[in-house]
Design an enzyme around this catalytic site. Structure first.
Site, PDB file in Angstrom:
ATOM      1  N   SER A  29     -66.257 -60.974  -4.177  1.00 29.88           N
ATOM      2  CA  SER A  29     -67.105 -59.841  -4.527  1.00 29.88           C
ATOM      3  C   SER A  29     -67.940 -60.195  -5.744  1.00 29.88           C
ATOM      4  O   SER A  29     -67.457 -60.845  -6.674  1.00 29.88           O
ATOM      5  CB  SER A  29     -66.251 -58.608  -4.827  1.00 29.88           C
ATOM      6  N   ALA A  31     -72.013 -59.129  -7.917  1.00 32.57           N
ATOM      7  CA  ALA A  31     -73.003 -58.089  -8.170  1.00 32.57           C
ATOM      8  C   ALA A  31     -73.923 -57.886  -6.975  1.00 32.57           C
ATOM      9  O   ALA A  31     -74.447 -56.798  -6.765  1.00 32.57           O
ATOM     10  CB  ALA A  31     -73.830 -58.449  -9.404  1.00 32.57           C
ATOM     11  N   ASP A  34     -70.590 -58.864  -1.094  1.00 31.15           N
ATOM     12  CA  ASP A  34     -69.157 -58.826  -0.863  1.00 31.15           C
ATOM     13  C   ASP A  34     -68.888 -59.673   0.367  1.00 31.15           C
ATOM     14  O   ASP A  34     -69.679 -59.683   1.319  1.00 31.15           O
ATOM     15  CB  ASP A  34     -68.670 -57.395  -0.629  1.00 31.15           C
ATOM     16  N   ASP A 141     -78.851 -73.533  -7.506  1.00 35.97           N
ATOM     17  CA  ASP A 141     -77.570 -73.104  -8.076  1.00 35.97           C
ATOM     18  C   ASP A 141     -76.436 -74.022  -7.621  1.00 35.97           C
ATOM     19  O   ASP A 141     -75.382 -73.564  -7.193  1.00 35.97           O
ATOM     20  CB  ASP A 141     -77.270 -71.653  -7.696  1.00 35.97           C
TER      21      ASP A 141
END
Length: 472
Positions: A29, A31, A34, A141
């Site tokens: 989970s 921001a 999920d 990332d």
């Protein structure tokens, strides 16, 4: 350990999903998303259902994974569900653990990660990064937590929520405001022939979705194109070309948004842990991407004119961590991150990176002169000259000097004794660590990433254009 299912969430009431999948447990989970472990009813295949609450993130991930759908080193997107009034739900290949858990587990046993294991892990990572860069996709990332690992040791790149498809160095060929089809779409299965193409910017349709790669190329052609891209970036550095800016701001530092959304670098690999905040709309790039410890210095200085090379810096940090089992630059703020880099590599000057003074925040943030930088050798004790050399070829200031993934795949280091271990012999942790538990050592030492004011002593002076910060 299973987590209780929040029955009020839309994924549990959407008939098109529950008709095909049994949701078993929530496994991650964040921001922006999920993630649930689920079972496909047609054949009992275990999958990951990623419910993405951010439009841009969902668009980017679907777009990138569609383009990379036949690459064996990229997590498989089986299908997705997206209606106009609902969050996107991506049905992804389920991989139980990640490289962060491999590193954490290795810290607990004597001997760490064997050289043969390091080489096999790195070859798998390089293969995934090469696939992205062949298709002009910058991941933005890369970190151990986004490198998923199967029970049998297969590593795959995941979490493409920040990925962008570049048509030219520093510019995005996808308009973030485009609309995806609302019907579900089925992706390819894994273990098919990998893509070996580079997209032609003039041959792609306007829609960033379902792009067909149209130009086949061999390894020599790819290297030639990479050389041309590097040359073009260098030529751009030598001009006074105005940098793209985001909403009138030049960087995370300039706006005071220190990008601590993803300070917990151990969050679930399937979670979207973006630090971006949705500022890079209308095709422009933003410097507020990636996880701080793996963020290239040009991003920390506010660049919005960058390319594939930011992934290569992250790759160097990952390789270093595999070798030492500790993060290379564990900054507690963006300023501290820069300070740690400079203490090792020395001050960023025009001598080491021509035109670096054109970076948006270069003249805003200055550090005292480092007379004797520690050097990367000190960060890699007891490692071979070849290992140190590879890290140096990636963790360097000038993006044009960073080795490409393909160049490293052909490096002699991977063909010398000890040879890379077979994938079947890699050590994979029995369980994925809960990253907020266990020993307080390792990455958890840096969970308290405070504001920039936590870093040392600094002096602020007003200038004609704003302010200057001097750090010592």
């Amino acid at each position: 350990m299973e987590h209780p299912l929040p029955k009020s969430w839309s994924i549990h009431t959407r008939p098109e999903i529950i008709a095909k999948y049994e949701i078993l447990e929530r496994v991650g989970s964040g921001a922006y998303s999920d993630v649930y472990r689920a079972r496909r009813l047609s054949d009992n295949l275990i999958v990951a259902l990623k419910e993405v609450h951010d439009y841009q993130s969902a668009f980017r991930e679907i777009d990138a994974l569609q383009l990379l759908q036949n690459c064996p080193s990229i997590v498989v997107l089986h299908e997705y569900f997206w209606r106009e009034d609902e969050d996107a739900v991506l049905v992804l290949e389920f991989l139980r653990t990640d490289l962060a858990a491999v590193i954490s587990d290795a810290k607990k046993k004597e001997g760490g990660v064997r050289v043969g294991e390091v080489k096999r892990w790195m070859l798998q990572i390089l293969s995934g990064v090469d696939a992205c860069h062949r298709n002009m996709i910058v991941h933005r990332d890369l970190k151990p937590g986004n490198l998923l690992v199967s029970d049998d040791g297969v590593l795959k790149l995941a979490d493409f929520g920040q990925a962008r498809i570049l048509m030219e160095p520093g510019f995005d060929g996808v308009n973030d405001e485009q609309q995806l089809p609302v019907e579900q779409n089925t992706g390819s299965q894994a273990n098919e022939t990998p893509l070996d193409f580079v997209p032609d910017a003039h041959s792609l349709p306007d829609q960033g979705f379902n792009k067909q790669v149209v130009e086949d190329t061999n390894r020599e052609e790819y290297l030639r194109q990479l050389v041309e891209l590097k040359a073009k970036r260098h030529a751009m550095d030598e001009t006074d070309k105005e940098m793209n800016t985001i909403d009138g701001y030049s960087s995370c530092l300039a706006t005071g948004t220190i990008s601590d959304i993803d300070d917990d670098t151990h969050k679930s690999s399937y979670s979207y842990n973006a630090e971006e905040g949705g500022h890079d709309t209308n095709g422009a790039l933003t410097s507020c991407v990636g996880t701080r410890w793996f963020r290239a210095p040009e991003l920390l200085y506010g660049s919005t004119d960058y390319g594939l090379e930011i992934d290569l810096w992250s790759l160097g940090c990952i390789f270093s961590e595999l070798l030492t089992l500790d993060p290379l630059f564990p900054g507690v703020s963006d300023i501290d991150q820069l300070g740690r880099i400079i203490s090792v590599l020395g001050n960023l000057t025009e001598e080491v990176w021509p035109s670096c003074s054109k970076l948006p925040d270069y003249k805003t943030i200055s550090f005292a002169k480092i007379e004797n930088p520690t050097g990367l050798e000190a960060c890699l004790p007891n490692r071979s000259a070849d290992e140190i050399s590879i890290v140096k070829r990636l963790v360097c200031y000038n993006p044009a000097n960073r080795a490409t993934a393909m160049e490293l795949l052909n490096d002699k280091y991977f063909n010398e004794e000890p040879l890379p271990l077979p994938i079947s012999e890699l050590h994979v942790p029995l369980t994925k660590n809960d990253h907020d538990e266990d020993s307080p050592c390792g990455w958890n030492d840096y969970d308290d990433m405070g504001s920039d004011s936590d870093f040392g002593h600094f002096k602020v002076e007003t200038t004609g254009s704003g302010f200057s910060m001097q750090f010592s």
